[in-house]
Design a protein around this motif. Structure first.
Motif, PDB file in Angstrom:
ATOM      1  N   ASN A   1       2.797  -4.725 -30.871  1.00 57.83           N
ATOM      2  CA  ASN A   1       3.309  -3.933 -29.752  1.00 57.83           C
ATOM      3  C   ASN A   1       4.835  -4.005 -29.691  1.00 57.83           C
ATOM      4  OD1 ASN A   1       3.340  -2.416 -27.334  1.00 57.83           O
ATOM      5  ND2 ASN A   1       3.449  -4.315 -26.138  1.00 57.83           N
ATOM      6  N   PRO A   2       5.538  -3.018 -30.259  1.00 58.39           N
ATOM      7  CA  PRO A   2       7.005  -3.040 -30.224  1.00 58.39           C
ATOM      8  C   PRO A   2       7.539  -2.671 -28.840  1.00 58.39           C
ATOM      9  CG  PRO A   2       6.235  -1.041 -31.306  1.00 58.39           C
ATOM     10  CD  PRO A   2       5.026  -1.868 -31.019  1.00 58.39           C
ATOM     11  N   ILE A   3       8.504  -3.449 -28.376  1.00 61.94           N
ATOM     12  CA  ILE A   3       9.180  -3.172 -27.102  1.00 61.94           C
ATOM     13  C   ILE A   3      10.658  -2.960 -27.430  1.00 61.94           C
ATOM     14  CG2 ILE A   3       9.744  -4.077 -24.811  1.00 61.94           C
ATOM     15  CD1 ILE A   3       7.212  -5.879 -25.122  1.00 61.94           C
ATOM     16  N   VAL A   4      11.083  -1.721 -27.394  1.00 63.38           N
ATOM     17  CA  VAL A   4      12.426  -1.358 -27.855  1.00 63.38           C
ATOM     18  C   VAL A   4      13.344  -1.180 -26.651  1.00 63.38           C
ATOM     19  CG1 VAL A   4      13.746   0.175 -29.335  1.00 63.38           C
ATOM     20  CG2 VAL A   4      11.283  -0.100 -29.717  1.00 63.38           C
ATOM     21  N   LEU A   5      14.473  -1.859 -26.676  1.00 62.03           N
ATOM     22  CA  LEU A   5      15.450  -1.729 -25.597  1.00 62.03           C
ATOM     23  C   LEU A   5      16.582  -0.799 -26.034  1.00 62.03           C
ATOM     24  CD1 LEU A   5      15.809  -5.392 -24.257  1.00 62.03           C
ATOM     25  CD2 LEU A   5      14.154  -3.620 -23.626  1.00 62.03           C
ATOM     26  N   GLY A   6      16.929   0.132 -25.154  1.00 64.04           N
ATOM     27  CA  GLY A   6      18.058   1.020 -25.418  1.00 64.04           C
ATOM     28  C   GLY A   6      17.661   2.271 -26.179  1.00 64.04           C
ATOM     29  N   ILE A   7      18.665   3.103 -26.421  1.00 63.93           N
ATOM     30  CA  ILE A   7      18.508   4.336 -27.185  1.00 63.93           C
ATOM     31  C   ILE A   7      19.624   4.402 -28.218  1.00 63.93           C
ATOM     32  CG2 ILE A   7      17.400   5.612 -25.305  1.00 63.93           C
ATOM     33  CD1 ILE A   7      20.118   6.882 -24.711  1.00 63.93           C
TER      34      ILE A   7
END
Length: 517
Positions: A125-131
């Motif tokens: 489960n990847p949790i990506v912060l930011g864009i």
């Protein structure tokens, strides 16, 4: 993607893999280092196309090392991985969602992740912060800190920028010692072997990297057509002969530079030996390519500043002459990231044929601009300081892996980490090589040999990784960007602060010796 399609995809992928393995096993090749020796005739074979499969036999005969982990069934639990939307993390961890698995690398990433999930019955489960374009690399520390302070166990693993907040993670005892993680064997070939030499202190290693995070060393791209047109020696041959140095690099760059329209003004429309981003990580790598580290360990294993040297002064002189004396180098400043027009110019400068050389990571060759190039390009390691230097050395700018202190099941994390590394070595690294080495349907096996040299000699530097972007780590690019040669003054202005940071980092790390994690 529905279940039937996934099963069909897996079947087809395995069938293709078996076909490729069979075809590679039948390939011939020569690895005779004397075949193309530039000392015999460095101007011959300038196209870089040898017609031989150099390095193929060695690659196909490599024995895969299985991870020594138990069989487990975790009942479909989520394995939470937090990381910033940054650099290669955008596409190389869980695939490029925008391409809908449109490349060989995306397919290999999906296959690798599916194998891990099915073997352990977990959900990555990847949790990506930011864009894209955000400063998300600074958001991982507070997120992990909040979880640890609350004891939530929110994240099983985190990936971070290689220069960001390592000291703070260590100070807050927010992460676990990889040497105490169950089932993790850092001696296996899918773990980077140079990290322990540089980032481990008294058996404490808080940050590691395996093949799940594809290495990102600085490399030299060269335009094969310009090599041929100007009758220059073949960089592949220089590397093989051990004569690929910064002096050779600079001499070649000067020979290619031309005012194409004859207006007496060198601008972006002309031809250069090198297009260069000032104040970038590629210039930091110049030090390490010359065996000049920021920090080394003393006899007691303590990291100490080891930067000021005659070699560094000489390197600065070489780089100053390359960049500012003559017209062989076209430059951009860090402001380029805020200027769409200039960014396009920089990203397409080499692909559009405006420079002989470009300094970039290997993954640059997989970008759209490079794949669309009409002429072929090659990849070689950064040059050595002199021919007497034994190895070609590449600083690794890829991210690092950490395990939060409050993780709920350390054994599961250790098993997953081992499988991440091993299955990446089995699937994603070969696919990554294939994408880089194939241009318009033609495979460049000379560059395969070069990539093996580069990837086998990636290094880390305690002074770089624990720097948190301080001036000392950027000593080469910032002196050159200021059009200066004054190493002594720059060093004197920044050394004491760096030494204090090193003392703090050592104190934080040794405190871990008394901890159970």
């Amino acid at each position: 993607m529905n279940g039937k399609f996934k099963l069909l995809f897996v079947f087809l992928s395995l069938l293709i893999s078996l076909t490729l393995i069979a075809s590679c096993g039948d390939s011939g090749g020569s690895n005779n280092p004397g075949d193309n020796n530039p000392e015999n005739n460095p101007g011959d074979n300038n196209s870089g196309d040898s017609g031989e499969n150099s390095g193929i036999e060695e690659t196909t005969e490599e024995i895969f090392i299985e991870p020594d982990v138990p069989e487990k069934d975790y009942g479909g639990i989520d394995f939470n991985i937090i990381y910033p939307f940054w650099g290669a993390f955008e596409t190389q961890l869980f695939g490029d969602q925008e391409t809908s698995m449109g490349t060989e690398l995306d397919d290999a990433i999906w296959r690798r992740n599916k194998i891990i999930e099915d073997r352990l019955n977990i959900n990555l489960n990847p949790i990506v912060l930011g864009i894209r374009g955000s400063d998300a690399i600074k958001d991982i520390l507070p997120a992990v800190r909040r979880s640890v302070m609350a004891g939530d166990g929110s994240y099983d693993m985190a990936f971070i920028h290689p220069m960001c907040d390592l000291n703070s993670f260590a100070q807050g005892q927010l992460v676990r010692n990889w040497n105490k993680m169950p089932h993790v064997d850092l001696t296996k070939p899918y773990w980077n072997q140079s990290i322990a030499d540089t980032l481990e202190i008294n058996g404490v290693l808080l940050f590691a990297s395996n093949d799940f995070i594809i290495p990102s060393p600085s490399t030299v791209y060269f335009n094969k057509k310009l090599i041929q047109d100007y009758g220059l020696g073949n960089p592949y041959d220089y590397v093989k002969a051990g004569t690929w140095t910064w002096d050779v690099f600079s001499d070649m760059a000067k020979q290619v530079t031309r005012d194409l329209n004859g207006d007496g003004i060198f601008d972006a429309e002309d031809l250069y030996g090198l297009g260069l981003l000032l104040d970038g990580s590629g210039m930091i790598s110049m030090m390490h390519a010359c065996e000049q580290y920021i920090v080394k360990k003393d006899e007691g294993g303590v990291p100490v500043l080891d930067l000021m040297s005659e070699k560094l002064v000489s390197l600065i002189d070489k780089m100053y002459d390359l960049v500012w004396v003559g017209n062989q180098t076209y430059t951009w400043t860090v402001d380029v990231w805020n200027n769409v027009t200039m960014l396009d110019e920089m990203q397409n400068f080499f692909p559009r044929g405006h420079s002989l050389f470009n300094l970039a990571s290997p993954s640059q060759g997989a970008n759209e601009q490079y794949r669309a190039m009409e002429v072929d390009f090659g990849i070689v390691p950064y040059p050595k300081y002199s021919e007497n230097q034994e190895k070609y050395i590449s600083l690794n700018h890829a991210g690092l892996m950490l395990v939060p202190q409050d993780v709920k099941d350390p054994e599961m994390v250790g098993i997953v980490a081992e499988l991440m590394g091993s299955e990446s070595k089995r699937y994603t690294i070969p696919a990554y090589y294939d994408v880089l080495l194939t241009h318009k349907g033609v495979r460049d096996d000379d560059s395969l040999e070069m990539l093996k040299i580069i990837f086998d000699n990636t290094v880390y530097d305690f002074g770089y990784n624990y720097s948190n972007f301080t001036n000392t780590a950027y000593i080469v690019p910032r002196i050159i960007a200021n059009q200066s040669r004054d190493v002594a003054s720059f060093y004197e202005a920044n050394a004491r602060m760096t030494e204090r940071d090193l003392e703090s980092a050592y104190r934080y790390l040794t405190a871990y010796e008394e901890l159970d994690f």
